[in-house]
Scaffold this motif. Structure first.
Motif, PDB file in Angstrom:
ATOM      1  N   ASP A 119      -6.668  15.723  -9.338  1.00  0.00           N
ATOM      2  CA  ASP A 119      -6.762  14.831 -10.494  1.00  0.00           C
ATOM      3  C   ASP A 119      -6.537  13.376 -10.087  1.00  0.00           C
ATOM      4  N   ILE A 120      -5.483  13.145  -9.294  1.00  0.00           N
ATOM      5  CA  ILE A 120      -5.188  11.770  -8.880  1.00  0.00           C
ATOM      6  C   ILE A 120      -6.276  11.257  -7.934  1.00  0.00           C
ATOM      7  N   ALA A 121      -6.720  12.125  -7.034  1.00  0.00           N
ATOM      8  CA  ALA A 121      -7.779  11.721  -6.094  1.00  0.00           C
ATOM      9  C   ALA A 121      -9.041  11.304  -6.846  1.00  0.00           C
ATOM     10  N   ASP A 122      -9.404  12.058  -7.855  1.00  0.00           N
ATOM     11  CA  ASP A 122     -10.606  11.736  -8.626  1.00  0.00           C
ATOM     12  C   ASP A 122     -10.412  10.473  -9.468  1.00  0.00           C
ATOM     13  N   THR A 123      -9.232  10.328 -10.054  1.00  0.00           N
ATOM     14  CA  THR A 123      -8.962   9.182 -10.921  1.00  0.00           C
ATOM     15  C   THR A 123      -9.035   7.866 -10.160  1.00  0.00           C
ATOM     16  N   LEU A 124      -8.490   7.857  -8.944  1.00  0.00           N
ATOM     17  CA  LEU A 124      -8.397   6.615  -8.173  1.00  0.00           C
ATOM     18  C   LEU A 124      -9.311   6.586  -6.951  1.00  0.00           C
ATOM     19  N   ASN A 125     -10.137   7.623  -6.806  1.00  0.00           N
ATOM     20  CA  ASN A 125     -11.053   7.718  -5.660  1.00  0.00           C
ATOM     21  C   ASN A 125     -10.288   7.619  -4.335  1.00  0.00           C
ATOM     22  N   LEU A 126      -9.297   8.488  -4.172  1.00  0.00           N
ATOM     23  CA  LEU A 126      -8.436   8.470  -2.992  1.00  0.00           C
ATOM     24  C   LEU A 126      -8.735   9.631  -2.066  1.00  0.00           C
ATOM     25  N   PRO A 127      -8.595   9.423  -0.757  1.00  0.00           N
ATOM     26  CA  PRO A 127      -8.710  10.532   0.178  1.00  0.00           C
ATOM     27  C   PRO A 127      -7.444  11.387   0.174  1.00  0.00           C
TER      28      PRO A 127
ATOM     29  N   GLN B 191       0.857  -1.179   0.000  1.00  0.00           N
ATOM     30  CA  GLN B 191       0.000   0.000   0.000  1.00  0.00           C
ATOM     31  C   GLN B 191       0.896   1.233   0.000  1.00  0.00           C
ATOM     32  N   GLY B 192       0.491   2.261  -0.733  1.00  0.00           N
ATOM     33  CA  GLY B 192       1.342   3.432  -0.850  1.00  0.00           C
ATOM     34  C   GLY B 192       0.581   4.739  -0.818  1.00  0.00           C
ATOM     35  N   ALA B 193       1.347   5.821  -0.846  1.00  0.00           N
ATOM     36  CA  ALA B 193       0.795   7.175  -0.889  1.00  0.00           C
ATOM     37  C   ALA B 193       1.760   8.043  -1.682  1.00  0.00           C
ATOM     38  N   ILE B 194       1.252   9.142  -2.190  1.00  0.00           N
ATOM     39  CA  ILE B 194       2.119  10.151  -2.787  1.00  0.00           C
ATOM     40  C   ILE B 194       2.071  11.380  -1.898  1.00  0.00           C
TER      41      ILE B 194
ATOM     42  N   SER C  85      -9.686  19.756  -2.503  1.00  0.00           N
ATOM     43  CA  SER C  85     -10.412  19.835  -1.239  1.00  0.00           C
ATOM     44  C   SER C  85      -9.962  18.675  -0.369  1.00  0.00           C
ATOM     45  N   THR C  86      -9.374  18.975   0.767  1.00  0.00           N
ATOM     46  CA  THR C  86      -8.841  17.913   1.610  1.00  0.00           C
ATOM     47  C   THR C  86      -9.957  17.160   2.330  1.00  0.00           C
ATOM     48  N   ASN C  87      -9.704  15.905   2.607  1.00  0.00           N
ATOM     49  CA  ASN C  87     -10.647  15.097   3.382  1.00  0.00           C
ATOM     50  C   ASN C  87     -10.325  15.095   4.868  1.00  0.00           C
ATOM     51  N   ARG C  88      -9.098  15.485   5.214  1.00  0.00           N
ATOM     52  CA  ARG C  88      -8.690  15.461   6.616  1.00  0.00           C
ATOM     53  C   ARG C  88      -7.614  16.511   6.866  1.00  0.00           C
ATOM     54  N   TRP C  89      -7.963  17.504   7.649  1.00  0.00           N
ATOM     55  CA  TRP C  89      -6.940  18.438   8.118  1.00  0.00           C
ATOM     56  C   TRP C  89      -6.044  17.725   9.132  1.00  0.00           C
ATOM     57  N   LEU C  90      -4.774  18.071   9.156  1.00  0.00           N
ATOM     58  CA  LEU C  90      -3.838  17.449  10.074  1.00  0.00           C
ATOM     59  C   LEU C  90      -3.372  18.433  11.140  1.00  0.00           C
TER      60      LEU C  90
ATOM     61  N   LEU D 217      -2.091   2.649  -4.441  1.00  0.00           N
ATOM     62  CA  LEU D 217      -2.213   3.884  -3.664  1.00  0.00           C
ATOM     63  C   LEU D 217      -3.444   3.833  -2.767  1.00  0.00           C
ATOM     64  N   SER D 218      -3.277   4.307  -1.525  1.00  0.00           N
ATOM     65  CA  SER D 218      -4.404   4.346  -0.600  1.00  0.00           C
ATOM     66  C   SER D 218      -4.787   5.766  -0.201  1.00  0.00           C
ATOM     67  N   LYS D 219      -3.893   6.727  -0.432  1.00  0.00           N
ATOM     68  CA  LYS D 219      -4.192   8.117  -0.055  1.00  0.00           C
ATOM     69  C   LYS D 219      -3.149   9.044  -0.647  1.00  0.00           C
ATOM     70  N   LEU D 220      -3.445  10.340  -0.565  1.00  0.00           N
ATOM     71  CA  LEU D 220      -2.512  11.396  -0.949  1.00  0.00           C
ATOM     72  C   LEU D 220      -2.262  12.264   0.267  1.00  0.00           C
ATOM     73  N   LEU D 221      -1.017  12.686   0.450  1.00  0.00           N
ATOM     74  CA  LEU D 221      -0.632  13.478   1.616  1.00  0.00           C
ATOM     75  C   LEU D 221      -0.047  14.808   1.157  1.00  0.00           C
ATOM     76  N   LEU D 222      -0.398  15.875   1.862  1.00  0.00           N
ATOM     77  CA  LEU D 222       0.084  17.209   1.501  1.00  0.00           C
ATOM     78  C   LEU D 222       0.775  17.878   2.678  1.00  0.00           C
ATOM     79  N   THR D 223       1.967  18.445   2.398  1.00  0.00           N
ATOM     80  CA  THR D 223       2.660  19.236   3.417  1.00  0.00           C
ATOM     81  C   THR D 223       2.110  20.652   3.485  1.00  0.00           C
ATOM     82  N   HIS D 224       1.728  21.206   2.319  1.00  0.00           N
ATOM     83  CA  HIS D 224       1.171  22.558   2.293  1.00  0.00           C
ATOM     84  C   HIS D 224       0.450  22.780   0.964  1.00  0.00           C
TER      85      HIS D 224
END
Length: 213
Positions: free
Chosen positions: A67-75, A25-28, A106-111, A49-56
């Protein structure tokens, strides 16, 4: 945990594919653009891929996220909610910096400070490190002593603070109070440029080394 750095867009931003050896399982982290290239790398590595992560929320780090979130239905997880300011002006960022393929996300989870994110059986710790942007976070994998620091710290430099809501003193404080305590032997992947170690930066970084100030 394994990783592969894939510099994307003319900004040469270090999009990073991370994955769990046990589950594949991976993330970008910070998919800034060139989404077809990133997904081709993921496929070649045999990762799901199981999710996408953002630093900022600067466009060079987040432009390809939706685009990637929509293509693969990722949070999408991250950044901190204080970066909503940059999401609100994302279209302006796209136009100003020339990212025609980028889309508002649009993020699914604020950190928050102290949160964790999981990728397969691996856990990343979240540290709130504002200054470059008001809602910047970094991800730390304790077992491998690897940190993904976005634009907080670079090899021999630090993140810019002349953008709206940037603050130099806040950034310096974040580096010294959040990054340095993780250990001199921690390797870090910056948002741009080569990797380094916290110990090396403490010895030689002209902006935030131990000899400065």
């Amino acid at each position: 945990m394994q990783y592969k750095i894939v510099p994307v867009t003319p900004f040469m931003q270090n999009a990073t594919i991370i994955w769990c050896d046990q589950t594949m399982q991976g993330a970008i982290i910070d998919p800034g653009g060139e989404t077809e290239c990133l997904l081709a790398e993921v496929s070649a590595l045999g990762i799901t891929l199981s999710k996408l992560l953002l630093t900022h929320s600067h466009v060079d780090h987040a432009g390809g996220t939706q685009d990637i979130a929509d293509t693969l239905n990722l949070p999408i997880e991250g950044p901190h909610r204080d970066d909503q300011f940059w999401i609100d002006i994302f279209e302006q960022q796209i136009q100003q910096f020339g990212f025609p393929g980028a889309r508002v996300f649009s993020t699914n989870r604020w950190l928050e400070e102290g949160d964790t994110v999981t990728v397969g059986e691996e856990t990343l710790e979240v540290y709130f490190c504002p200054g470059h942007t008001p809602g910047h976070v970094i991800f730390f994998h304790r077992d491998s002593k690897l940190a993904q620091v976005g634009d907080v710290l670079f090899k021999g430099s630090i993140g810019r603070t002349d953008f709206p809501k940037g603050d130099h003193a806040t950034l310096i404080n974040a580096i010294k109070t959040k990054l340095w305590p993780l250990g001199d032997d921690v390797r870090f992947i910056p948002g741009h440029g080569p990797m380094g170690t916290f110990g090396e930066e403490r010895r030689s970084n002209p902006f935030v080394g131990d000899s400065v100030g």
